[in-house]
Design an enzyme around this catalytic site. Structure first.
Site, PDB file in Angstrom:
ATOM      1  N   HIS A   1      -7.226   8.021   7.368  1.00 56.74           N
ATOM      2  CA  HIS A   1      -6.138   7.141   7.109  1.00 56.74           C
ATOM      3  C   HIS A   1      -6.447   6.177   6.015  1.00 56.74           C
ATOM      4  O   HIS A   1      -7.289   5.469   6.015  1.00 56.74           O
ATOM      5  CB  HIS A   1      -5.954   6.039   8.415  1.00 56.74           C
ATOM      6  CG  HIS A   1      -5.013   5.216   8.164  1.00 56.74           C
ATOM      7  ND1 HIS A   1      -4.997   3.897   9.009  1.00 56.74           N
ATOM      8  CD2 HIS A   1      -3.892   5.090   7.724  1.00 56.74           C
ATOM      9  CE1 HIS A   1      -4.128   3.222   8.854  1.00 56.74           C
ATOM     10  NE2 HIS A   1      -3.356   3.749   8.057  1.00 56.74           N
TER      11      HIS A   1
ATOM     12  N   HIS B   1       4.477   4.050  13.302  1.00 51.54           N
ATOM     13  CA  HIS B   1       3.465   4.642  12.494  1.00 51.54           C
ATOM     14  C   HIS B   1       1.868   4.116  12.918  1.00 51.54           C
ATOM     15  O   HIS B   1       0.993   4.837  12.548  1.00 51.54           O
ATOM     16  CB  HIS B   1       3.584   4.103  10.905  1.00 51.54           C
ATOM     17  CG  HIS B   1       2.989   2.589  11.024  1.00 51.54           C
ATOM     18  ND1 HIS B   1       3.385   1.576  11.687  1.00 51.54           N
ATOM     19  CD2 HIS B   1       2.023   1.811   9.906  1.00 51.54           C
ATOM     20  CE1 HIS B   1       2.883   0.448  11.152  1.00 51.54           C
ATOM     21  NE2 HIS B   1       2.091   0.698  10.045  1.00 51.54           N
TER      22      HIS B   1
ATOM     23  N   ASP C   1       0.904  -1.350   0.106  1.00 54.29           N
ATOM     24  CA  ASP C   1      -0.010  -0.044  -0.079  1.00 54.29           C
ATOM     25  C   ASP C   1       0.929   1.169  -0.144  1.00 54.29           C
ATOM     26  O   ASP C   1       1.134   1.883   1.028  1.00 54.29           O
ATOM     27  CB  ASP C   1      -0.933   0.080   1.108  1.00 54.29           C
ATOM     28  CG  ASP C   1      -2.202   0.871   1.142  1.00 54.29           C
ATOM     29  OD1 ASP C   1      -2.148   1.730  -0.119  1.00 54.29           O
ATOM     30  OD2 ASP C   1      -2.722   1.144   1.984  1.00 54.29           O
TER      31      ASP C   1
ATOM     32  N   ALA D   1      -0.353   1.295  15.470  1.00 51.92           N
ATOM     33  CA  ALA D   1      -0.370   0.095  16.782  1.00 51.92           C
ATOM     34  C   ALA D   1       0.310  -1.294  16.355  1.00 51.92           C
ATOM     35  O   ALA D   1       1.083  -1.816  17.052  1.00 51.92           O
ATOM     36  CB  ALA D   1      -1.758  -0.018  17.082  1.00 51.92           C
ATOM     37  N   GLY D   2      -0.088  -1.666  15.307  1.00 55.10           N
ATOM     38  CA  GLY D   2       0.582  -3.026  14.658  1.00 55.10           C
ATOM     39  C   GLY D   2      -0.495  -4.277  15.379  1.00 55.10           C
ATOM     40  O   GLY D   2      -0.700  -4.201  16.602  1.00 55.10           O
TER      41      GLY D   2
ATOM     42  N   MET E   1      -9.018   1.090  15.426  1.00 53.30           N
ATOM     43  CA  MET E   1     -10.302   1.503  15.269  1.00 53.30           C
ATOM     44  C   MET E   1     -10.759   1.638  16.725  1.00 53.30           C
ATOM     45  O   MET E   1     -10.911   0.853  17.470  1.00 53.30           O
ATOM     46  CB  MET E   1     -11.124   0.546  14.577  1.00 53.30           C
ATOM     47  CG  MET E   1     -12.346   0.959  14.421  1.00 53.30           C
ATOM     48  SD  MET E   1     -13.477  -0.360  13.587  1.00 53.30           S
ATOM     49  CE  MET E   1     -13.516  -1.691  15.239  1.00 53.30           C
TER      50      MET E   1
ATOM     51  N   ASN F   1      -7.685  -1.927   7.681  1.00 53.97           N
ATOM     52  CA  ASN F   1      -7.563  -0.981   8.841  1.00 53.97           C
ATOM     53  C   ASN F   1      -7.577   0.555   8.427  1.00 53.97           C
ATOM     54  O   ASN F   1      -7.123   1.339   9.277  1.00 53.97           O
ATOM     55  CB  ASN F   1      -6.010  -1.229   9.172  1.00 53.97           C
ATOM     56  CG  ASN F   1      -5.144  -0.785   8.182  1.00 53.97           C
ATOM     57  OD1 ASN F   1      -5.377  -0.786   7.156  1.00 53.97           O
ATOM     58  ND2 ASN F   1      -3.848  -0.814   8.633  1.00 53.97           N
ATOM     59  N   HIS F   2      -8.232   0.952   7.228  1.00 50.44           N
ATOM     60  CA  HIS F   2      -8.355   2.451   6.675  1.00 50.44           C
ATOM     61  C   HIS F   2      -9.465   2.691   7.603  1.00 50.44           C
ATOM     62  O   HIS F   2     -10.539   2.202   7.616  1.00 50.44           O
ATOM     63  CB  HIS F   2      -8.319   2.370   5.524  1.00 50.44           C
ATOM     64  CG  HIS F   2      -7.011   2.141   4.780  1.00 50.44           C
ATOM     65  ND1 HIS F   2      -6.833   1.890   3.381  1.00 50.44           N
ATOM     66  CD2 HIS F   2      -5.763   2.087   5.436  1.00 50.44           C
ATOM     67  CE1 HIS F   2      -5.494   1.485   3.265  1.00 50.44           C
ATOM     68  NE2 HIS F   2      -4.948   1.815   4.270  1.00 50.44           N
ATOM     69  N   PHE F   3      -9.640   4.084   8.158  1.00 49.86           N
ATOM     70  CA  PHE F   3     -10.683   4.717   8.728  1.00 49.86           C
ATOM     71  C   PHE F   3     -10.733   6.238   8.500  1.00 49.86           C
ATOM     72  O   PHE F   3      -9.700   6.977   8.077  1.00 49.86           O
ATOM     73  CB  PHE F   3     -10.590   4.250  10.045  1.00 49.86           C
ATOM     74  CG  PHE F   3      -9.369   4.803  10.875  1.00 49.86           C
ATOM     75  CD1 PHE F   3      -9.307   6.112  11.398  1.00 49.86           C
ATOM     76  CD2 PHE F   3      -8.407   3.954  11.322  1.00 49.86           C
ATOM     77  CE1 PHE F   3      -8.427   6.810  11.998  1.00 49.86           C
ATOM     78  CE2 PHE F   3      -7.582   4.586  12.119  1.00 49.86           C
ATOM     79  CZ  PHE F   3      -7.425   5.752  12.538  1.00 49.86           C
TER      80      PHE F   3
END
Lengths: 473, 146
Positions: A232, A396, A92, A398-399, A373, A199-201
């Site tokens: 994000h 960058h 990405d 949390a992971g 999130m 994980n995009h929000f």
């Protein structure tokens, strides 16, 4: 593997075997234990073996296992003897974060929170396979790939000030569309101006804590309860396809024999293939800048409509956390240009760097670290020390610490929605199953990650923000 | 063969193992395994047909390219895979280099609000990829970026 504790938060894997430089990990005891559970450290060691690597193979506090390079890996390569690797950037390309400030307080929007989120959900396309509202021609796409967010501003999405407050001013100058496949272009056309999934929000947030008032003020963050908006997302299918294409091209040309991991495939930076990848990657970075520029514009439109004003909804900053850039750094006392790969790492330039917009040059670059999130996110500031420590990079996000399967077994999306609602957080999503996969319990403690960043001076704490409305793709 | 595939644990992304009596069958099952991370393929009405044709230099590359094609079909044509009808693979030598040519016929439906899409596979990776002979055929292991 030999791991030496250098200081409270610094660990090193000394040079051995094929390693050209040592590897260094920034982590607390708790975080290093997590890193030991998967391939993170081995991958950091593998990166240290690549041609032309400078100083050290660095690992940020939020690191976890990736493909080839670890997520949270930072590696800089000499331009003449070094390489560029799609695996060092990630699939990405220019996954990143944009943050907008507002003049609103939480109390101003409480009554309209639901409506705001519903309208944003309507305006900003999200979810898998959901196309954008603009049908692009291929020629327009080419223009976007070259001009990035500048194109979006020319079309009336936002203002020139937004560009100034974006890494690279929203445009990587080395971008070219000529070396991008038809497949990648086709995937890019329907997805411009979309958030995507995973994980995009997009979050409406409020300031929860201010650690450094002076710097916060310089960033436009004045008080607790102030409303912010965080976006994000990345370059969508276009970037994913460019990565896939160049991994194949490099493999066909150079083979992967001798590489400890097939996804470490690379090309000399100055080779024809290396340059083609670099310029295509820059184009994908531009696409992602344009993408976030458009989404930010629609968010402002919604505030104008629902709240009656989008006044002072200025952009604080926009950062990339999957990228390779040519930057000037000092190695062995000599200043030189390097190709710095940040894969799941954020640039954190300290005061004075010319790349930082004049408005922030005295304090340092804003560093935006999204949590998982529904949990806290952080605003940090870059430091001079980080140049020496990590080629000016920090964490960058949390992971993950739990697989998607496990999250699906343990959580239900509707239950997460209800729990967030009890905490006063509104959630809109395109799939409840997708929400369960992204449950915050499946992620590392972002508080611990930023604490390490702060203590090590990779990036200093400025403010903590918490969501009041979450939109998940 | 009883099992088509199994989804394995992976911390950050998606991982699966697909089974088949040969590469063709295992690849077809790998396709179903991958889309099961995004939607329930058994619920997709197989009313639209698509054909995939591609070539690659190794079975591993063939796997990556074939599965990537399904992501392309989703993103560009809004096509949801529901069934794999037929896969044919021909091996050929070109100037001493092996070439694998694949032709696949698949069926599915257009993306619509009737179907829940709960995940997104961004890319197919070589990470931890294994194509191995098993007692009764072949196993393909794949990790996908999500």
């Amino acid at each position: 593997m030999d791991i030496v504790r250098v200081s409270e938060f610094i660990w090193e894997i000394p040079k051995s075997g094929e390693m050209k430089v040592p590897a260094r990990i920034y982590a607390s005891e708790k975080l290093i234990e997590l890193a030991k559970r998967d391939q993170t450290l081995q991958q950091a060691r593998n990166v240290a073996c690549l041609p032309g690597i400078q100083r050290m193979s660095y690992v940020m506090p939020d690191a976890h296992q990736g493909y080839g390079f670890p997520i949270g890996g930072v590696a800089a390569f000499d331009l003449d003897d070094g390489i560029i690797s799609p695996g060092g950037v990630g699939y990405d390309i220019n996954c990143g974060v944009r943050l907008l400030r507002t003049d609103f307080k939480e109390s101003d929007i409480t009554a309209k929170r639901k409506e705001l989120l519903a309208e944003i959900f309507k305006e900003v396309p999200a979810g898998v396979g959901k196309g954008g509202i603009t049908k692009l021609s291929r020629n327009v796409l080419k223009e976007i790939l070259v001009k990035g967010a500048e194109w979006a501003v020319e079309q009336g999405y936002g203002s020139a000030e937004d560009l100034e407050r974006t890494e690279e001013n929203g445009r990587m100058k080395d971008a070219a569309w000529e070396f991008i496949s038809d497949r990648a272009m086709e995937r890019g056309i329907p997805q411009l101006g979309t958030l995507g999934a995973g994980n995009h929000f997009l979050e409406i947030q409020k300031v929860d804590e201010i650690y450094d008032e002076t710097v916060a003020k310089a960033f436009g963050i004045e008080e607790k309860g102030q409303v912010l908006v965080m976006i994000h997302c990345g370059s969508r299918g276009l970037g994913h396809q460019i990565a896939t294409d160049y991994i194949e091209l490099m493999e066909n040309k150079f083979g992967f024999k001798g590489l400890p991991d097939r996804e470490l495939i690379n090309a000399p930076f100055k080779s024809d293939l290396g340059q083609r990848y670099y310029k295509s990657m820059c184009a994908a970075v531009n696409y992602a800048f344009a993408n976030r520029q458009m989404i930010a514009h629609w968010v402002r439109d919604v505030f104008a409509k629902v709240m009656g004003s989008a006044r002072n909804m200025r952009q604080i900053y926009d950062v990339c956390h999957n990228v390779a850039k040519v930057e000037k750094h000092t190695v062995n006392g000599k200043e030189k240009l390097l190709c710095v790969h940040r894969k799941g790492a954020t640039r954190s330039f300290g005061p004075g760097r010319p790349e930082i917009p004049p408005v922030y040059r005295a304090v340092g670059q804003p560093v935006l670290i999204p949590g998982s999130m529904g949990t806290a996110s952080y605003i940090l500031v870059g430091t001079k020390e980080a140049e020496e420590l990590s080629f000016s990079s920090t964490a960058h996000g949390a992971g993950r610490v739990m697989s998607r399967n496990e999250a699906l077994r343990r959580f239900r999306g509707e239950q997460i929605r209800d729990e967030l609602a009890k905490k006063g957080v509104e959630l809109k999503a395109s799939s409840w199953k997708g929400v369960a996969e992204e449950a915050s319990a499946a992620y590392k403690d972002v508080d611990e990650v930023v604490r390490v960043s702060h203590e090590t001076m990779l990036g200093k704490l400025v403010a903590r923000v918490v969501p009041i409305g979450v939109m998940k793709g | 063969m009883e099992r088509k595939y199994e989804i394995l644990e992976h911390m950050a992304d998606g991982k699966f193992r697909a089974y088949g009596s040969n590469l063709e069958e295992a690849l077809g099952n790998a396709a179903l395994a991958m889309v099961s991370l995004m939607w329930d393929w058994e619920k997709i009405r197989p009313i639209l047909k698509e054909t995939i044709q591609l070539e690659a230099s190794s079975p591993e590359q063939l796997t990556v390219k074939f599965l990537t094609e399904l992501i392309y079909l989703l993103e560009v044509k809004s096509f949801l895979l529901g069934r794999v009808d037929k896969i044919g693979i021909e091996e050929d030598d070109q100037n001493g280099k092996k070439i694998y040519r694949l032709k696949a016929e698949i069926a599915g439906d257009q993306l619509s609000p009737d179907y829940e899409i709960y995940g997104q596979v961004k890319a197919v990776t070589y990470n931890d990829m294994k194509i191995e002979k098993a007692d009764d055929g072949l196993v393909i292991q794949v990790v996908v970026d999500m």
